[in-house]
Design an enzyme around this catalytic site. Structure first.
Site, PDB file in Angstrom:
ATOM      1  N   SER A 103       0.844  -1.172   0.000  1.00  9.30           N
ATOM      2  CA  SER A 103       0.000   0.000   0.000  1.00  9.30           C
ATOM      3  C   SER A 103       0.886   1.230   0.000  1.00  9.30           C
ATOM      4  CB  SER A 103      -0.914  -0.011   1.234  1.00  9.30           C
ATOM      5  OG  SER A 103      -1.536  -1.270   1.402  1.00  9.30           O
ATOM      6  N   HIS A 108       1.046  15.932  -0.424  1.00  5.03           N
ATOM      7  CA  HIS A 108       1.545  17.004  -1.287  1.00  5.03           C
ATOM      8  C   HIS A 108       1.045  18.335  -0.722  1.00  5.03           C
ATOM      9  CE1 HIS A 108       2.404  13.829  -4.209  1.00  5.03           C
ATOM     10  NE2 HIS A 108       1.156  13.428  -4.044  1.00  5.03           N
ATOM     11  N   CYS A 131      -4.387  -2.255   1.628  1.00  3.65           N
ATOM     12  CA  CYS A 131      -4.986  -3.508   1.202  1.00  3.65           C
ATOM     13  C   CYS A 131      -5.149  -4.417   2.420  1.00  3.65           C
ATOM     14  CB  CYS A 131      -4.113  -4.206   0.164  1.00  3.65           C
ATOM     15  SG  CYS A 131      -3.894  -3.290  -1.365  1.00  3.65           S
TER      16      CYS A 131
END
Length: 253
Positions: A103, A108, A131
């Protein structure tokens, strides 16, 4: 008491994605002050600090960090991506066997300003994709508290399916009717929150807008008591209009 785990046939291949945007709005009177604010916020949330936040997220959900990629940008902004896996890495001789449930966590930042409005906005985009049994929802309070958040928009989606030992398909392996279920009540009381959910597709959307504006917290290099009452009201109104448009996702005023 530890909750009993679901008994599955094979791997749990459900994919759980939590994505959200955080906005912090500030008032800076001159263009120079706006640039100074951007420089300040950019330094406060550089790639090193963001790496620390994402590493803590991985620790909170019990994931193993496999790789970290980080970058600071010129003139401003930063990005960090952390590749994670469920459970521990198991060394076997000269090789390493990892869980298949790989995963990632990414962040950002986008500091920006507009000289005509005297407002500067710091936006943070965070994405946590997992996951298997790992769910990223438990990290929400920590992530929200790690940033000054005036507006928050969140999306959570569960995709794929797995099977129990009797062969029955499971399209979600935990209860949820709102992202708000996973946010502390103390945090929620500070915001107006709206849900837009599509239960048939296990898609959940929540957006939150800060209720109260303490003007001093939104002034950069200025003291609220040095401003005349009329100016205070004008600045507060400008801040609130900016927040409402970001919250609504459209131009209103």
């Amino acid at each position: 008491m530890q909750k009993e785990k679901l008994k599955l046939y094979g791997f749990n291949n459900l994919t759980k994605s939590l994505s959200f945007n955080i906005y912090d709005v500030c008032y800076a009177k001159t263009q120079r002050e706006q640039k100074d604010y951007i420089a300040y916020i950019d330094k406060q949330y550089n790639s090193e600090r963001l790496t620390g936040i994402l590493t803590m997220v991985a620790e909170m959900i019990g994931a193993k960090v496999l790789n970290i990629s980080s970058q600071d940008y010129d003139p401003q902004g930063a990005s960090v991506t952390v590749l994670i896996a469920e459970g521990s890495m198991i060394p076997v001789g000269d090789t390493t066997v990892a869980h298949l449930n790989k995963s990632h966590v990414t962040v950002h930042t986008y500091p920006e300003y507009h000289p005509e409005t005297c407002l500067a906005t710091f936006r943070v985009d965070i994405d946590v994709a997992t996951c298997g049994e790992i769910t990223p929802l438990s990290t929400l309070d920590y992530l929200i508290g790690s940033f000054d958040s005036d507006i928050i928009t969140m999306d959570y989606r569960v995709r794929g399916f797995t099977r129990d030992v009797d062969g029955k398909k499971l399209f979600i392996d935990h209860y949820i009717n709102s992202i708000q279920n996973y946010i502390n009540e103390t945090t929620l009381r500070r915001y107006d929150a709206v849900d837009i959910n599509i239960y048939e597709t296990n898609t959940f959307h929540t957006k939150m807008l800060i209720k109260d504006i303490d003007l001093q917290n939104y002034l950069f290099n200025a003291d609220v008591y040095e401003l005349p009452p009329k100016t205070r009201l004008e600045i507060t109104d400008s801040l609130r209009r900016e927040m409402i448009e970001i919250f609504s996702g459209k131009n209103i005023y």
